[in-house]
Design a protein around this motif. Structure first.
Motif, PDB file in Angstrom:
ATOM      1  N   GLN A  79       7.363  37.584 -28.999  1.00  0.00           N
ATOM      2  CA  GLN A  79       6.543  38.492 -30.023  1.00  0.00           C
ATOM      3  C   GLN A  79       6.638  39.733 -29.352  1.00  0.00           C
ATOM      4  OE1 GLN A  79       2.837  36.742 -28.165  1.00  0.00           O
ATOM      5  NE2 GLN A  79       1.965  37.189 -30.676  1.00  0.00           N
ATOM      6  N   PRO A  80       7.254  40.099 -30.993  1.00  0.00           N
ATOM      7  CA  PRO A  80       6.290  41.360 -30.518  1.00  0.00           C
ATOM      8  C   PRO A  80       5.159  42.310 -29.982  1.00  0.00           C
ATOM      9  CG  PRO A  80       6.644  40.969 -33.144  1.00  0.00           C
ATOM     10  CD  PRO A  80       6.541  39.836 -32.277  1.00  0.00           C
ATOM     11  N   THR A  81       5.224  43.645 -29.310  1.00  0.00           N
ATOM     12  CA  THR A  81       4.148  44.142 -29.506  1.00  0.00           C
ATOM     13  C   THR A  81       3.106  44.435 -30.291  1.00  0.00           C
ATOM     14  OG1 THR A  81       5.137  44.961 -27.200  1.00  0.00           O
ATOM     15  CG2 THR A  81       3.135  46.446 -27.722  1.00  0.00           C
ATOM     16  N   GLY A  82       1.861  44.621 -30.105  1.00  0.00           N
ATOM     17  CA  GLY A  82       1.221  44.754 -30.866  1.00  0.00           C
ATOM     18  C   GLY A  82       1.088  43.511 -31.784  1.00  0.00           C
ATOM     19  N   ASN A  83       1.000  43.524 -33.432  1.00  0.00           N
ATOM     20  CA  ASN A  83      -0.135  42.209 -34.067  1.00  0.00           C
ATOM     21  C   ASN A  83       0.954  41.919 -34.662  1.00  0.00           C
ATOM     22  OD1 ASN A  83      -3.281  42.958 -33.340  1.00  0.00           O
ATOM     23  ND2 ASN A  83      -3.055  44.224 -35.681  1.00  0.00           N
ATOM     24  N   GLY A  84       2.871  41.725 -33.639  1.00  0.00           N
ATOM     25  CA  GLY A  84       3.846  40.734 -35.198  1.00  0.00           C
ATOM     26  C   GLY A  84       3.587  39.201 -34.228  1.00  0.00           C
ATOM     27  N   ALA A  85       3.752  38.305 -35.046  1.00  0.00           N
ATOM     28  CA  ALA A  85       3.614  36.805 -34.914  1.00  0.00           C
ATOM     29  C   ALA A  85       4.477  36.555 -33.935  1.00  0.00           C
ATOM     30  CB  ALA A  85       3.789  36.146 -36.327  1.00  0.00           C
ATOM     31  N   ALA A  86       4.276  35.535 -33.154  1.00  0.00           N
ATOM     32  CA  ALA A  86       5.729  35.488 -32.366  1.00  0.00           C
ATOM     33  C   ALA A  86       6.187  34.366 -33.097  1.00  0.00           C
ATOM     34  CB  ALA A  86       4.496  34.111 -31.238  1.00  0.00           C
ATOM     35  N   GLN A  87       7.758  34.184 -32.721  1.00  0.00           N
ATOM     36  CA  GLN A  87       8.862  33.569 -33.585  1.00  0.00           C
ATOM     37  C   GLN A  87       9.547  32.718 -32.395  1.00  0.00           C
ATOM     38  OE1 GLN A  87      11.616  35.349 -35.173  1.00  0.00           O
ATOM     39  NE2 GLN A  87      10.189  36.955 -36.747  1.00  0.00           N
ATOM     40  N   TRP A  88      10.404  31.674 -32.915  1.00  0.00           N
ATOM     41  CA  TRP A  88      10.553  30.339 -31.775  1.00  0.00           C
ATOM     42  C   TRP A  88      11.875  29.800 -32.585  1.00  0.00           C
ATOM     43  CZ3 TRP A  88      10.577  25.347 -33.086  1.00  0.00           C
ATOM     44  CH2 TRP A  88       8.915  25.596 -33.143  1.00  0.00           C
ATOM     45  N   ARG A  89      12.484  28.876 -31.944  1.00  0.00           N
ATOM     46  CA  ARG A  89      13.808  27.769 -32.425  1.00  0.00           C
ATOM     47  C   ARG A  89      14.195  27.075 -31.214  1.00  0.00           C
ATOM     48  NH1 ARG A  89      17.413  28.956 -36.487  1.00  0.00           N
ATOM     49  NH2 ARG A  89      18.845  27.169 -36.634  1.00  0.00           N
ATOM     50  N   SER A  90      14.269  25.966 -31.555  1.00  0.00           N
ATOM     51  CA  SER A  90      14.805  24.712 -31.047  1.00  0.00           C
ATOM     52  C   SER A  90      15.869  23.816 -31.411  1.00  0.00           C
ATOM     53  CB  SER A  90      13.759  23.849 -30.441  1.00  0.00           C
ATOM     54  OG  SER A  90      13.842  22.803 -29.564  1.00  0.00           O
ATOM     55  N   GLN A  91      16.582  23.675 -30.956  1.00  0.00           N
ATOM     56  CA  GLN A  91      17.529  22.388 -31.801  1.00  0.00           C
ATOM     57  C   GLN A  91      18.628  21.657 -30.583  1.00  0.00           C
ATOM     58  OE1 GLN A  91      20.939  25.779 -32.664  1.00  0.00           O
ATOM     59  NE2 GLN A  91      19.856  24.785 -34.476  1.00  0.00           N
ATOM     60  N   GLY A  92      18.474  20.181 -30.833  1.00  0.00           N
ATOM     61  CA  GLY A  92      18.375  19.696 -29.666  1.00  0.00           C
ATOM     62  C   GLY A  92      18.789  18.077 -30.360  1.00  0.00           C
ATOM     63  N   ARG A  93      19.591  17.055 -29.527  1.00  0.00           N
ATOM     64  CA  ARG A  93      19.407  15.533 -30.250  1.00  0.00           C
ATOM     65  C   ARG A  93      19.217  14.991 -29.005  1.00  0.00           C
ATOM     66  NH1 ARG A  93      22.959  15.006 -33.992  1.00  0.00           N
ATOM     67  NH2 ARG A  93      23.458  13.303 -33.652  1.00  0.00           N
ATOM     68  N   VAL A  94      19.383  13.338 -29.426  1.00  0.00           N
ATOM     69  CA  VAL A  94      18.752  12.588 -28.941  1.00  0.00           C
ATOM     70  C   VAL A  94      19.103  10.975 -28.734  1.00  0.00           C
ATOM     71  CG1 VAL A  94      16.477  12.054 -30.216  1.00  0.00           C
ATOM     72  CG2 VAL A  94      16.579  11.201 -28.451  1.00  0.00           C
ATOM     73  N   GLY A 124      15.108   0.870 -21.324  1.00  0.00           N
ATOM     74  CA  GLY A 124      16.025   1.813 -21.905  1.00  0.00           C
ATOM     75  C   GLY A 124      16.045   3.015 -21.063  1.00  0.00           C
ATOM     76  N   LYS A 125      16.890   3.461 -21.704  1.00  0.00           N
ATOM     77  CA  LYS A 125      16.911   5.545 -21.634  1.00  0.00           C
ATOM     78  C   LYS A 125      17.287   6.575 -22.492  1.00  0.00           C
ATOM     79  CE  LYS A 125      19.181   7.770 -17.039  1.00  0.00           C
ATOM     80  NZ  LYS A 125      19.925   6.997 -15.297  1.00  0.00           N
ATOM     81  N   VAL A 126      16.421   7.048 -22.620  1.00  0.00           N
ATOM     82  CA  VAL A 126      17.038   8.004 -23.901  1.00  0.00           C
ATOM     83  C   VAL A 126      17.727   9.216 -23.021  1.00  0.00           C
ATOM     84  CG1 VAL A 126      15.985   9.591 -25.481  1.00  0.00           C
ATOM     85  CG2 VAL A 126      15.137   7.355 -25.349  1.00  0.00           C
ATOM     86  N   SER A 127      18.541   9.643 -23.790  1.00  0.00           N
ATOM     87  CA  SER A 127      19.252  10.836 -23.701  1.00  0.00           C
ATOM     88  C   SER A 127      18.890  12.107 -24.175  1.00  0.00           C
ATOM     89  CB  SER A 127      20.619  11.139 -23.532  1.00  0.00           C
ATOM     90  OG  SER A 127      21.515   9.843 -23.137  1.00  0.00           O
ATOM     91  N   LEU A 128      18.715  12.997 -24.349  1.00  0.00           N
ATOM     92  CA  LEU A 128      17.962  14.471 -24.544  1.00  0.00           C
ATOM     93  C   LEU A 128      19.037  15.430 -23.871  1.00  0.00           C
ATOM     94  CD1 LEU A 128      14.691  14.036 -23.670  1.00  0.00           C
ATOM     95  CD2 LEU A 128      15.240  13.659 -26.433  1.00  0.00           C
ATOM     96  N   SER A 129      19.313  15.740 -25.330  1.00  0.00           N
ATOM     97  CA  SER A 129      20.252  17.631 -25.030  1.00  0.00           C
ATOM     98  C   SER A 129      19.799  18.239 -26.090  1.00  0.00           C
ATOM     99  CB  SER A 129      21.939  17.095 -25.402  1.00  0.00           C
ATOM    100  OG  SER A 129      21.978  16.809 -26.144  1.00  0.00           O
ATOM    101  N   TRP A 130      19.442  19.737 -25.946  1.00  0.00           N
ATOM    102  CA  TRP A 130      19.342  21.035 -26.509  1.00  0.00           C
ATOM    103  C   TRP A 130      19.697  22.275 -26.470  1.00  0.00           C
ATOM    104  CZ3 TRP A 130      16.584  18.460 -22.138  1.00  0.00           C
ATOM    105  CH2 TRP A 130      16.594  19.970 -21.054  1.00  0.00           C
ATOM    106  N   ALA A 131      20.356  23.163 -27.586  1.00  0.00           N
ATOM    107  CA  ALA A 131      20.587  24.196 -27.413  1.00  0.00           C
ATOM    108  C   ALA A 131      19.692  25.180 -26.615  1.00  0.00           C
ATOM    109  CB  ALA A 131      21.169  24.322 -29.154  1.00  0.00           C
ATOM    110  N   PRO A 132      20.300  26.241 -26.392  1.00  0.00           N
ATOM    111  CA  PRO A 132      19.375  27.741 -25.955  1.00  0.00           C
ATOM    112  C   PRO A 132      18.152  27.559 -26.567  1.00  0.00           C
ATOM    113  CG  PRO A 132      21.347  28.096 -25.316  1.00  0.00           C
ATOM    114  CD  PRO A 132      21.267  27.213 -26.309  1.00  0.00           C
ATOM    115  N   ALA A 133      17.089  27.531 -26.736  1.00  0.00           N
ATOM    116  CA  ALA A 133      15.195  27.792 -27.010  1.00  0.00           C
ATOM    117  C   ALA A 133      15.074  29.126 -26.507  1.00  0.00           C
ATOM    118  CB  ALA A 133      14.938  26.438 -26.617  1.00  0.00           C
ATOM    119  N   GLN A 134      14.371  30.285 -27.821  1.00  0.00           N
ATOM    120  CA  GLN A 134      13.783  30.911 -27.539  1.00  0.00           C
ATOM    121  C   GLN A 134      12.472  31.167 -28.309  1.00  0.00           C
ATOM    122  OE1 GLN A 134      17.227  31.226 -29.581  1.00  0.00           O
ATOM    123  NE2 GLN A 134      18.621  31.345 -28.949  1.00  0.00           N
ATOM    124  N   TRP A 135      11.605  31.864 -27.284  1.00  0.00           N
ATOM    125  CA  TRP A 135      10.429  32.216 -28.271  1.00  0.00           C
ATOM    126  C   TRP A 135      10.328  33.838 -28.036  1.00  0.00           C
ATOM    127  CZ3 TRP A 135       7.104  34.726 -25.854  1.00  0.00           C
ATOM    128  CH2 TRP A 135       5.341  35.278 -26.631  1.00  0.00           C
TER     129      TRP A 135
END
Length: 173
Positions: A63-78, A50-61
């Motif tokens: 984190q603001p300066t200071g005590n801000g929490a990190a944020q991220w997003r990922s989208q894609g298909r298999v 088998g051979k799996v195909s993966l594709s993804w949209a731009p992924a983003q991560w």
């Protein structure tokens, strides 16, 4: 499991044309830091056929300066994920469960962490079937004759839900 190693081909090489690198963009300034991974594609081959195909949209991560929490997003298909690969990943084989398969699965994900974790993931039959052993010797089996197999998972913070749709001529609905 011994045998062939797992192999991953990234970028345009996965599509059979010239090799394009995986593009990353790192930004560090007074407001924080951010990483963007460009949209892309890959093929994955495992120790089983088998051979799996993966594709993804731009992924983003970010984190603001200071005590801000990190944020991220990922989208894609298999696509073309063989069910038989469970044999390479699990402790029990499909055969030990009385099953054999040429089933291929396709799916998508949309995952993000903002205030909490959010995920929508689907996996569904794209082709093939599942065979069920009908005797104690394991010599006789019948096809399930799958017409629909779809698993969807939703996670919104602490709330998890999922649904499974199954429809086959010989192995129930």
């Amino acid at each position: 499991m011994t045998g062939k190693p797992w192999q991953l081909e990234l970028g345009q090489a996965a599509m059979g044309s010239s090799n394009t690198p995986l593009l990353l963009n790192w930004l560090l300034d007074k407001n924080g830091r951010a990483l963007t991974v460009a949209a892309g594609s890959a093929h994955l081959q495992g120790p089983l056929p088998g051979k799996v195909s993966l594709s993804w949209a731009p992924a983003q991560w970010s984190q603001p300066t200071g005590n801000g929490a990190a944020q991220w997003r990922s989208q894609g298909r298999v696509a073309n994920l063989p069910l038989i690969w469970l044999d390479a990943l699990g402790q029990q084989s499909l055969a030990s469960l009385g099953l054999s398969s040429d089933l291929l699965l396709s799916g998508a994900w949309d995952a993000a962490h903002t205030d909490s974790l959010h995920l929508v993931a689907t996996l569904e039959r794209s082709s093939g079937d599942l065979r069920v052993t009908t005797d104690a010797t394991g010599q006789r089996s019948v096809p399930a004759n799958l017409s629909e197999l779809r698993l969807q998972t939703n996670l919104d913070g602490e709330h998890l839900s999922g649904s499974l749709r199954w429809n086959s001529a010989r192995a129930g609905k």
